[in-house]
Design an enzyme around this catalytic site. Structure first.
Site, PDB file in Angstrom:
ATOM      1  N   ALA A 154       4.265  83.341  37.169  1.00 38.53           N
ATOM      2  CA  ALA A 154       3.781  84.016  38.725  1.00 38.53           C
ATOM      3  C   ALA A 154       4.695  85.066  39.124  1.00 38.53           C
ATOM      4  O   ALA A 154       4.829  85.903  39.268  1.00 38.53           O
ATOM      5  CB  ALA A 154       3.725  83.165  40.116  1.00 38.53           C
ATOM      6  N   ASN A 181       7.401  75.734  35.106  1.00 37.52           N
ATOM      7  CA  ASN A 181       6.211  74.732  34.306  1.00 37.52           C
ATOM      8  C   ASN A 181       5.143  75.601  33.421  1.00 37.52           C
ATOM      9  O   ASN A 181       4.117  74.574  33.102  1.00 37.52           O
ATOM     10  CB  ASN A 181       5.239  74.489  35.164  1.00 37.52           C
ATOM     11  CG  ASN A 181       5.094  72.576  36.412  1.00 37.52           C
ATOM     12  OD1 ASN A 181       6.091  72.146  35.337  1.00 37.52           O
ATOM     13  ND2 ASN A 181       4.852  72.539  37.249  1.00 37.52           N
ATOM     14  N   GLY A 188      -4.993  77.545  28.370  1.00 36.11           N
ATOM     15  CA  GLY A 188      -5.286  79.097  28.452  1.00 36.11           C
ATOM     16  C   GLY A 188      -5.529  79.368  29.607  1.00 36.11           C
ATOM     17  O   GLY A 188      -5.600  78.789  30.685  1.00 36.11           O
ATOM     18  N   HIS A 381      -2.840  64.443  35.549  1.00 35.72           N
ATOM     19  CA  HIS A 381      -3.876  64.586  33.524  1.00 35.72           C
ATOM     20  C   HIS A 381      -4.034  63.222  32.798  1.00 35.72           C
ATOM     21  O   HIS A 381      -2.989  62.439  32.716  1.00 35.72           O
ATOM     22  CB  HIS A 381      -2.735  66.003  32.622  1.00 35.72           C
ATOM     23  CG  HIS A 381      -3.383  66.233  32.057  1.00 35.72           C
ATOM     24  ND1 HIS A 381      -3.684  65.972  30.717  1.00 35.72           N
ATOM     25  CD2 HIS A 381      -3.436  68.092  31.596  1.00 35.72           C
ATOM     26  CE1 HIS A 381      -4.211  66.726  29.901  1.00 35.72           C
ATOM     27  NE2 HIS A 381      -4.290  68.300  30.647  1.00 35.72           N
ATOM     28  N   GLU A 394      -5.620  69.926  26.357  1.00 39.76           N
ATOM     29  CA  GLU A 394      -7.653  69.373  26.437  1.00 39.76           C
ATOM     30  C   GLU A 394      -8.489  69.557  25.621  1.00 39.76           C
ATOM     31  O   GLU A 394      -8.848  69.708  25.183  1.00 39.76           O
ATOM     32  CB  GLU A 394      -6.991  70.437  27.814  1.00 39.76           C
ATOM     33  CG  GLU A 394      -8.667  69.878  29.368  1.00 39.76           C
ATOM     34  CD  GLU A 394      -7.952  69.528  30.488  1.00 39.76           C
ATOM     35  OE1 GLU A 394      -7.586  70.435  30.798  1.00 39.76           O
ATOM     36  OE2 GLU A 394      -8.234  68.509  30.912  1.00 39.76           O
ATOM     37  N   ARG A 397      -9.963  67.491  23.549  1.00 38.76           N
ATOM     38  CA  ARG A 397     -11.213  67.301  23.607  1.00 38.76           C
ATOM     39  C   ARG A 397     -11.895  68.410  23.611  1.00 38.76           C
ATOM     40  O   ARG A 397     -12.877  68.117  23.015  1.00 38.76           O
ATOM     41  CB  ARG A 397     -10.858  66.917  25.126  1.00 38.76           C
ATOM     42  CG  ARG A 397     -10.069  65.004  25.072  1.00 38.76           C
ATOM     43  CD  ARG A 397     -10.332  64.609  26.540  1.00 38.76           C
ATOM     44  NE  ARG A 397      -8.468  65.274  27.082  1.00 38.76           N
ATOM     45  CZ  ARG A 397      -8.878  65.285  28.404  1.00 38.76           C
ATOM     46  NH1 ARG A 397      -9.901  65.302  28.959  1.00 38.76           N
ATOM     47  NH2 ARG A 397      -7.709  66.301  28.932  1.00 38.76           N
ATOM     48  N   ARG A 418     -10.299  66.105  35.235  1.00 40.72           N
ATOM     49  CA  ARG A 418      -9.093  65.572  35.131  1.00 40.72           C
ATOM     50  C   ARG A 418      -9.186  64.313  35.932  1.00 40.72           C
ATOM     51  O   ARG A 418      -8.578  63.923  35.593  1.00 40.72           O
ATOM     52  CB  ARG A 418      -7.748  66.786  35.280  1.00 40.72           C
ATOM     53  CG  ARG A 418      -7.497  67.669  34.010  1.00 40.72           C
ATOM     54  CD  ARG A 418      -6.742  68.393  34.523  1.00 40.72           C
ATOM     55  NE  ARG A 418      -6.556  69.795  33.565  1.00 40.72           N
ATOM     56  CZ  ARG A 418      -5.916  70.738  33.196  1.00 40.72           C
ATOM     57  NH1 ARG A 418      -4.763  71.033  34.314  1.00 40.72           N
ATOM     58  NH2 ARG A 418      -6.032  71.133  31.973  1.00 40.72           N
ATOM     59  N   HIS A 521       0.761  65.748  37.429  1.00 42.22           N
ATOM     60  CA  HIS A 521       0.147  67.280  36.367  1.00 42.22           C
ATOM     61  C   HIS A 521       0.751  68.786  37.129  1.00 42.22           C
ATOM     62  O   HIS A 521       0.871  69.825  36.485  1.00 42.22           O
ATOM     63  CB  HIS A 521      -0.736  67.613  36.079  1.00 42.22           C
ATOM     64  CG  HIS A 521      -1.040  68.332  34.697  1.00 42.22           C
ATOM     65  ND1 HIS A 521      -0.363  69.329  33.458  1.00 42.22           N
ATOM     66  CD2 HIS A 521      -1.740  69.555  34.870  1.00 42.22           C
ATOM     67  CE1 HIS A 521      -0.317  69.872  32.714  1.00 42.22           C
ATOM     68  NE2 HIS A 521      -1.250  70.173  33.752  1.00 42.22           N
ATOM     69  N   HIS A 522      -0.772  68.775  38.213  1.00 38.72           N
ATOM     70  CA  HIS A 522       0.405  69.739  39.152  1.00 38.72           C
ATOM     71  C   HIS A 522      -0.204  69.269  40.534  1.00 38.72           C
ATOM     72  O   HIS A 522      -0.934  68.754  40.893  1.00 38.72           O
ATOM     73  CB  HIS A 522      -1.544  70.603  38.801  1.00 38.72           C
ATOM     74  CG  HIS A 522      -1.259  72.313  39.568  1.00 38.72           C
ATOM     75  ND1 HIS A 522      -0.990  73.277  38.491  1.00 38.72           N
ATOM     76  CD2 HIS A 522      -1.985  72.428  40.726  1.00 38.72           C
ATOM     77  CE1 HIS A 522      -1.225  74.228  39.027  1.00 38.72           C
ATOM     78  NE2 HIS A 522      -1.414  74.377  40.791  1.00 38.72           N
ATOM     79  N   GLU A 551       2.002  77.958  41.965  1.00 39.84           N
ATOM     80  CA  GLU A 551       2.007  76.771  42.299  1.00 39.84           C
ATOM     81  C   GLU A 551       2.605  75.843  43.856  1.00 39.84           C
ATOM     82  O   GLU A 551       2.006  74.669  44.066  1.00 39.84           O
ATOM     83  CB  GLU A 551       2.812  75.630  41.055  1.00 39.84           C
ATOM     84  CG  GLU A 551       1.609  74.273  41.268  1.00 39.84           C
ATOM     85  CD  GLU A 551       2.053  73.198  39.568  1.00 39.84           C
ATOM     86  OE1 GLU A 551       2.978  74.008  39.400  1.00 39.84           O
ATOM     87  OE2 GLU A 551       2.252  71.911  40.447  1.00 39.84           O
ATOM     88  N   ARG A 561      -7.306  70.739  39.797  1.00 44.63           N
ATOM     89  CA  ARG A 561      -7.325  71.646  39.823  1.00 44.63           C
ATOM     90  C   ARG A 561      -7.985  71.656  38.388  1.00 44.63           C
ATOM     91  O   ARG A 561      -8.496  71.137  37.226  1.00 44.63           O
ATOM     92  CB  ARG A 561      -6.179  72.457  39.648  1.00 44.63           C
ATOM     93  CG  ARG A 561      -5.658  73.829  38.585  1.00 44.63           C
ATOM     94  CD  ARG A 561      -4.539  74.700  38.808  1.00 44.63           C
ATOM     95  NE  ARG A 561      -4.023  72.928  37.499  1.00 44.63           N
ATOM     96  CZ  ARG A 561      -3.359  73.134  36.241  1.00 44.63           C
ATOM     97  NH1 ARG A 561      -4.654  74.238  35.468  1.00 44.63           N
ATOM     98  NH2 ARG A 561      -2.986  72.011  35.314  1.00 44.63           N
ATOM     99  N   ALA A 566      -4.748  77.295  36.345  1.00 42.92           N
ATOM    100  CA  ALA A 566      -3.463  77.729  36.798  1.00 42.92           C
ATOM    101  C   ALA A 566      -2.835  78.700  36.226  1.00 42.92           C
ATOM    102  O   ALA A 566      -2.482  79.924  37.450  1.00 42.92           O
ATOM    103  CB  ALA A 566      -2.791  76.758  36.598  1.00 42.92           C
ATOM    104  N   VAL A 567      -3.208  79.212  35.578  1.00 42.47           N
ATOM    105  CA  VAL A 567      -2.592  79.998  34.739  1.00 42.47           C
ATOM    106  C   VAL A 567      -3.236  81.661  34.835  1.00 42.47           C
ATOM    107  O   VAL A 567      -2.588  82.603  34.984  1.00 42.47           O
ATOM    108  CB  VAL A 567      -2.809  80.260  32.617  1.00 42.47           C
ATOM    109  CG1 VAL A 567      -2.111  81.718  31.722  1.00 42.47           C
ATOM    110  CG2 VAL A 567      -2.189  79.604  32.334  1.00 42.47           C
TER     111      VAL A 567
END
Ligand code: ADP
Length: 586
Positions: A154, A181, A188, A381, A394, A397, A418, A521-522, A551, A561, A566-567
């Protein structure tokens, strides 16, 4: 070279023993003399650091990063060994172009010196300059228009915009390296109605993206922030294109109704890719990030408007006058005291977070009356390798892997959100699971090379061979896999209702397994903002001149999330915060 590696390895073994017998450090000394070693996960392998100390000095720093790429490992090892010796503290600047390896070396050196009884803050305070002299921190005053706090995704996105707008600004980063992070994001970026989706014949809409995000977040999200994220996402992809950070590879990610997650062409992790591209763009534009510089306090004038901030650097205490501040200092997933304050049940859980994620922005903003939202919403996560805290993306999977428990049986739709998958794992015996995949999946997903090189995988030519190594009944695991391949053939998961990540069966040997469990994780909660990224106080009013993105903010992700959001959040709101700060100071 081999001899050096052997020496490091044997010293590494020896020093665990030394450390075990180390006595309490005398008050006047900095270290308990001896040889100390530690390791931390690098890009591909754990890097090892062995440090020799006297009572008052770091005498020698040996670094083994040979499993990283030769250029990365070699350069980072020699430069950082010299830098640590010269500065007499592990907190030195990362080697540019080798951020992840440098991070690991600095982390391992910090751990080794902690084993040696050092107080790292004290070493930082006594930091020597390159000539070996003690540095006395001076008080310095700086003046600029805008200060960006934090050089993760960010903060760097905001900084690129500010520089492109020709504004005078500073960007501070408390760690010796940029990325936070963001570097760790593996999947992605979610975006809808993008030109890449259109070119690939994927039908999507911003409304569907927003609806998926709200559903994934258990409708706790702020719908206005979600709408902004969804509506601005295609444009954000175009902006990334414009700065050479293209994300053309689209696949499926948990909680999405269609293929929406955009990743780099070569399948590399989106976070390190973007951090590299953002840093390169900043360097191109001539922006210097002030590394090792921690914002400590926000300053306001008599009317409550932002008028500056205080920060602590390597050799100075700064008072910076400015008209606006953008807080982009990330979440608090690396601050156990803080997350257990809001979620006592998470005490002792491993974290995937970068060490700078300590919640500083939240604490600073709260002192000015900022409101917080969803602060107790912390995401686990589901696929974290516990000995290294390494996150298994991820995409494994998403590309077709399954999860099995110690009995060798599937127990969940692996692509639920998650929180749901994590909860299902915690219900299994031992509260862990194995992620199972085959050579075909490995061939198509570059991220897997990192796990193999780091020795996280168990591998065999038959699934029974994998089962034996894991202490699972081979017949049970073989039946689970056969059943799964039948499900893929029929495209119907009669067991757990999985409908996605079923494009390829698992029939190509060798077969692989990684033992995983949930990790922090977040942190979804944080500072309350409005759609212009202005920080909102407990009375519902904006704090003039204070903006926040990424974040550090709460409300975008609600109670959970989705992977890929996040991205989207950091790129979109980082840019919005920059635009709002520009409008504000006009
Ligand atoms: P995001 O991209 O969501 O903002 P990241 O975790 O990627 O989150 O980036 C946040 C960055 O802010 C990290 O690099 C972290 O080290 C940095 N940071 C955290 N607290 C401070 C602080 N007090 N001063 C300067 N930088 C900070």
């Amino acid at each position: 070279m081999k001899k050096l590696v052997c020496l490091i390895l044997s010293l590494f073994l020896l020093c665990s023993v030394t450390a075990a017998f180390a006595e309490a450090q005398p008050v006047e000394a900095l270290f308990v003399p001896g040889v100390y070693g530690a390791q931390a996960q690098g890009l591909f392998v754990p890097v090892k650091v062995v440090i020799t100390v006297s009572e008052t000095e770091i005498l020698n720093v040996l670094i083994d990063a040979t499993g990283e790429t030769p250029e990365l490992g070699g350069t980072a090892a020699s430069k950082l060994s010299e830098a640590i010796l010269a500065a007499q503290t592990p907190n030195v600047d990362a080697v540019s172009g080798a951020t992840v390896t440098s991070n690991a070396i600095i982390k391992a050196a910090t751990e080794a010196l902690t084993l040696a009884g050092a107080d790292i803050a004290q070493l930082d305070a006594l930091r020597r300059d390159a000539g070996g002299k003690d540095i006395v921190k001076e008080a310095k005053e700086l003046e600029t228009e805008i200060v960006v706090v934090g050089a993760g995704g960010a903060g760097m996105a905001a900084a690129i915009m500010l520089q492109q707008a020709g504004k005078d600004f500073l960007i501070l980063e408390k760690m010796p390296y940029v990325g936070g992070n963001t570097t760790k994001a593996t999947g992605g970026m979610n975006a809808a109605e993008t030109h890449y989706q259109k070119e690939q014949g994927i039908e999507d809409s911003t409304a569907l993206f927003a609806a998926d995000t709200m559903k994934g977040g258990h409708a706790l999200n702020d719908p206005e922030l979600v709408a902004v994220m969804a509506n601005s996402s295609a444009e954000a992809i175009d902006w990334l294109d414009s700065i050479g950070a293209e994300l053309p590879k689209i696949s499926f990610s948990g909680g999405a109704s269609v293929n929406r997650i955009h990743a780099p062409e070569d399948g590399s992790g989106v976070g390190s890719f973007l951090v590299d591209r953002f840093s390169a763009k900043l360097a191109d534009l001539g922006v210097d990030v002030m590394l090792n510089t921690k914002a400590t306090e926000l300053l306001t004038d008599a009317d409550g408007k932002i008028c500056g901030l205080k920060a602590e650097g390597e050799d100075a205490y700064y008072t910076i006058s400015c008209k606006a501040v953008i807080l982009a200092c990330g979440g608090f997933g690396a601050n156990e005291d803080m997350y257990t304050q809001y979620r006592p049940d998470l005490k002792g859980t491993v974290t995937t977070n970068a060490p700078g994620a300590t919640g500083d922005g939240i604490v600073m903003a709260q002192k000015l009356g900022a409101d917080l939202v969803d602060i107790e919403q912390i995401q686990l996560h589901p696929t974290v390798e516990q000995s290294t805290s390494m996150l298994i993306t991820e995409s494994v999977r998403g590309d077709g892997a399954i999860l099995v428990n110690q009995k060798g049986e599937r127990f969940v739709n692996e692509l639920l959100t998650r929180d749901a998958v994590s909860a299902a794992e915690l219900e299994q015996e031992g509260q862990y699971a194995y992620i199972i995949f085959d050579q075909n999946l490995r061939d198509h997903l570059k991220a897997i090379e990192k796990y193999v090189k780091a020795n996280l995988t168990v591998q065999a030519d038959t699934i029974e061979g994998v089962a034996e190594q894991l202490g699972i009944d081979p017949a049970v695991l073989a039946k689970t896999l056969a059943d799964w391949n039948e499900i893929v053939r029929n495209q119907r998961d009669t067991q757990f209702g999985r409908t996605t990540g079923m494009n390829a069966d698992l029939t190509t040997p060798p077969y692989y397994a990684i033992k995983i469990a949930p990790g922090i994780h977040h942190t979804m909660g944080g500072i309350k903002i409005d759609t212009a990224a202005q920080v909102i106080n407990t009375e519902g009013q904006p704090i003039p001149g204070l903006f926040a993105a990424g974040e550090v903010v709460g409300g975008v992700h609600g109670g959970n999330r989705l992977g890929g959001n996040a991205v989207a959040d950091i790129v979109i709101f980082g840019r919005i915060a920059a635009q709002s700060a520009l409008d504000y100071i006009k």
